[in-house]
Design a protein around this motif. Sequence first.
Motif, PDB file in Angstrom:
ATOM      1  N   ASP A   2      22.243 -15.713 -62.057  1.00  0.00           N
ATOM      2  CA  ASP A   2      21.136 -15.709 -61.089  1.00  0.00           C
ATOM      3  C   ASP A   2      19.943 -16.504 -61.608  1.00  0.00           C
ATOM      4  O   ASP A   2      18.784 -16.138 -61.390  1.00  0.00           O
ATOM      5  N   LEU A   3      20.237 -17.620 -62.315  1.00  0.00           N
ATOM      6  CA  LEU A   3      19.166 -18.498 -62.781  1.00  0.00           C
ATOM      7  C   LEU A   3      18.736 -19.411 -61.635  1.00  0.00           C
ATOM      8  O   LEU A   3      19.572 -19.945 -60.915  1.00  0.00           O
ATOM      9  N   ASP A   4      17.450 -19.587 -61.482  1.00  0.00           N
ATOM     10  CA  ASP A   4      16.925 -20.468 -60.438  1.00  0.00           C
ATOM     11  C   ASP A   4      17.297 -21.909 -60.783  1.00  0.00           C
ATOM     12  O   ASP A   4      16.866 -22.418 -61.832  1.00  0.00           O
ATOM     13  N   PRO A   5      18.096 -22.579 -59.962  1.00  0.00           N
ATOM     14  CA  PRO A   5      18.506 -23.954 -60.276  1.00  0.00           C
ATOM     15  C   PRO A   5      17.325 -24.885 -60.539  1.00  0.00           C
ATOM     16  O   PRO A   5      17.408 -25.771 -61.391  1.00  0.00           O
ATOM     17  N   GLU A   6      16.223 -24.680 -59.817  1.00  0.00           N
ATOM     18  CA  GLU A   6      15.068 -25.553 -59.982  1.00  0.00           C
ATOM     19  C   GLU A   6      14.407 -25.388 -61.351  1.00  0.00           C
ATOM     20  O   GLU A   6      13.600 -26.225 -61.752  1.00  0.00           O
ATOM     21  N   ALA A   7      14.736 -24.298 -62.050  1.00  0.00           N
ATOM     22  CA  ALA A   7      14.158 -24.059 -63.367  1.00  0.00           C
ATOM     23  C   ALA A   7      15.068 -24.556 -64.492  1.00  0.00           C
ATOM     24  O   ALA A   7      14.721 -24.455 -65.662  1.00  0.00           O
ATOM     25  N   VAL A   8      16.228 -25.099 -64.131  1.00  0.00           N
ATOM     26  CA  VAL A   8      17.187 -25.592 -65.129  1.00  0.00           C
ATOM     27  C   VAL A   8      17.251 -27.114 -65.066  1.00  0.00           C
ATOM     28  O   VAL A   8      17.432 -27.698 -64.006  1.00  0.00           O
ATOM     29  N   VAL A   9      17.070 -27.751 -66.214  1.00  0.00           N
ATOM     30  CA  VAL A   9      17.062 -29.215 -66.291  1.00  0.00           C
ATOM     31  C   VAL A   9      18.105 -29.660 -67.309  1.00  0.00           C
ATOM     32  O   VAL A   9      18.091 -29.218 -68.461  1.00  0.00           O
ATOM     33  N   PHE A  10      19.003 -30.524 -66.893  1.00  0.00           N
ATOM     34  CA  PHE A  10      20.019 -31.065 -67.796  1.00  0.00           C
ATOM     35  C   PHE A  10      19.571 -32.440 -68.285  1.00  0.00           C
ATOM     36  O   PHE A  10      19.224 -33.307 -67.477  1.00  0.00           O
ATOM     37  N   GLU A  11      19.585 -32.611 -69.600  1.00  0.00           N
ATOM     38  CA  GLU A  11      19.118 -33.884 -70.155  1.00  0.00           C
ATOM     39  C   GLU A  11      20.190 -34.533 -71.027  1.00  0.00           C
ATOM     40  O   GLU A  11      20.927 -33.865 -71.749  1.00  0.00           O
ATOM     41  N   VAL A  12      20.251 -35.845 -70.931  1.00  0.00           N
ATOM     42  CA  VAL A  12      21.209 -36.628 -71.711  1.00  0.00           C
ATOM     43  C   VAL A  12      20.803 -36.584 -73.178  1.00  0.00           C
ATOM     44  O   VAL A  12      19.635 -36.793 -73.514  1.00  0.00           O
ATOM     45  N   VAL A  13      21.752 -36.314 -74.075  1.00  0.00           N
ATOM     46  CA  VAL A  13      21.433 -36.309 -75.502  1.00  0.00           C
ATOM     47  C   VAL A  13      20.975 -37.705 -75.918  1.00  0.00           C
ATOM     48  O   VAL A  13      21.484 -38.715 -75.439  1.00  0.00           O
ATOM     49  N   LYS A  65      25.074 -41.763 -63.335  1.00  0.00           N
ATOM     50  CA  LYS A  65      24.396 -41.481 -62.073  1.00  0.00           C
ATOM     51  C   LYS A  65      25.190 -40.482 -61.237  1.00  0.00           C
ATOM     52  O   LYS A  65      24.613 -39.608 -60.570  1.00  0.00           O
ATOM     53  N   ARG A  66      26.518 -40.562 -61.277  1.00  0.00           N
ATOM     54  CA  ARG A  66      27.339 -39.593 -60.547  1.00  0.00           C
ATOM     55  C   ARG A  66      27.130 -38.186 -61.099  1.00  0.00           C
ATOM     56  O   ARG A  66      27.088 -37.212 -60.329  1.00  0.00           O
ATOM     57  N   ILE A  67      26.991 -38.089 -62.417  1.00  0.00           N
ATOM     58  CA  ILE A  67      26.744 -36.783 -63.030  1.00  0.00           C
ATOM     59  C   ILE A  67      25.378 -36.258 -62.606  1.00  0.00           C
ATOM     60  O   ILE A  67      25.235 -35.096 -62.214  1.00  0.00           O
ATOM     61  N   PHE A  68      24.372 -37.125 -62.677  1.00  0.00           N
ATOM     62  CA  PHE A  68      23.032 -36.733 -62.245  1.00  0.00           C
ATOM     63  C   PHE A  68      23.041 -36.272 -60.785  1.00  0.00           C
ATOM     64  O   PHE A  68      22.447 -35.255 -60.428  1.00  0.00           O
ATOM     65  N   ASP A  69      23.728 -37.037 -59.933  1.00  0.00           N
ATOM     66  CA  ASP A  69      23.791 -36.708 -58.514  1.00  0.00           C
ATOM     67  C   ASP A  69      24.464 -35.358 -58.285  1.00  0.00           C
ATOM     68  O   ASP A  69      24.058 -34.590 -57.398  1.00  0.00           O
ATOM     69  N   ARG A  70      25.491 -35.053 -59.085  1.00  0.00           N
ATOM     70  CA  ARG A  70      26.206 -33.789 -58.923  1.00  0.00           C
ATOM     71  C   ARG A  70      25.317 -32.619 -59.325  1.00  0.00           C
ATOM     72  O   ARG A  70      25.266 -31.596 -58.641  1.00  0.00           O
ATOM     73  N   TYR A  71      24.599 -32.767 -60.435  1.00  0.00           N
ATOM     74  CA  TYR A  71      23.667 -31.711 -60.850  1.00  0.00           C
ATOM     75  C   TYR A  71      22.610 -31.491 -59.766  1.00  0.00           C
ATOM     76  O   TYR A  71      22.284 -30.357 -59.407  1.00  0.00           O
ATOM     77  N   ARG A  72      22.078 -32.573 -59.258  1.00  0.00           N
ATOM     78  CA  ARG A  72      21.030 -32.471 -58.238  1.00  0.00           C
ATOM     79  C   ARG A  72      21.555 -31.846 -56.949  1.00  0.00           C
ATOM     80  O   ARG A  72      20.830 -31.132 -56.252  1.00  0.00           O
ATOM     81  N   ALA A  73      22.801 -32.114 -56.625  1.00  0.00           N
ATOM     82  CA  ALA A  73      23.389 -31.552 -55.409  1.00  0.00           C
ATOM     83  C   ALA A  73      23.407 -30.030 -55.473  1.00  0.00           C
ATOM     84  O   ALA A  73      23.397 -29.354 -54.437  1.00  0.00           O
ATOM     85  N   HIS A  74      23.429 -29.486 -56.686  1.00  0.00           N
ATOM     86  CA  HIS A  74      23.422 -28.034 -56.873  1.00  0.00           C
ATOM     87  C   HIS A  74      22.013 -27.503 -57.123  1.00  0.00           C
ATOM     88  O   HIS A  74      21.845 -26.329 -57.447  1.00  0.00           O
ATOM     89  N   GLY A  75      21.002 -28.371 -57.007  1.00  0.00           N
ATOM     90  CA  GLY A  75      19.623 -27.923 -57.118  1.00  0.00           C
ATOM     91  C   GLY A  75      19.014 -28.018 -58.503  1.00  0.00           C
ATOM     92  O   GLY A  75      17.851 -27.649 -58.697  1.00  0.00           O
ATOM     93  N   PHE A  76      19.778 -28.498 -59.501  1.00  0.00           N
ATOM     94  CA  PHE A  76      19.261 -28.608 -60.858  1.00  0.00           C
ATOM     95  C   PHE A  76      18.434 -29.885 -61.035  1.00  0.00           C
ATOM     96  O   PHE A  76      18.574 -30.845 -60.276  1.00  0.00           O
TER      97      PHE A  76
END
Length: 208
Positions: A57-68, A80-91
Amino acid sequence: ATPQLLARFDRLARLTAAGAADRAGLPGHLFVNFVPSTIYDPEQCLRSTVAAMTRLDLDPEAVVFEVVESYCIDDMAHLKRIFDRYRAHGFGVALDDFGAGYATLEALVHLRPDFVKIDKEMARRCRDDDFCRRLVGEIVRLAHEEGIKVIAEGIEDRAGFDLLREIGADLFQGYLFGRPVPVSVFTESFVTGGVTEAASPPARSRRG
């Protein structure tokens, strides 16, 4: 390490970070590193990560995925496809160490992340290098025009914080705010004890 082992380790790291953040009740954004080369199919590979975030139940908008920062961006379309997929889920998504290594202007133009982290060496050079200071200022201006928040890394003293804040950085990261500590100590200082006070830069000392 084999690609399969690295992929399993990267997935485990993402899930472990999410679980630890949930148990600690951390406020603010949770930044989670990931290695793009381990995600051969964004939809398939990120399914367990998205499911874990939903289960916790983590708020997707509060989770940020960053490239190492060590990742060589040699397939911009795949990233970009990976970024787009994360964003599609609200991250949110972030580009680390901008201005050094593989985090280039090309990556910023193509990926348009939600956050961009200014490399610590570039941030430090702003003190003594006018060109560097103006360059970072332009990066901040352009990022803000695109709705991208800028994080200054390597902030170790009040002078560095004041300078990067004046330039326009939105968020700050560095030893001025705290050094690596065990989870229990971090929770006590930044969660139980109040994140606002704990994360604020120390006041300037006054001399009589």
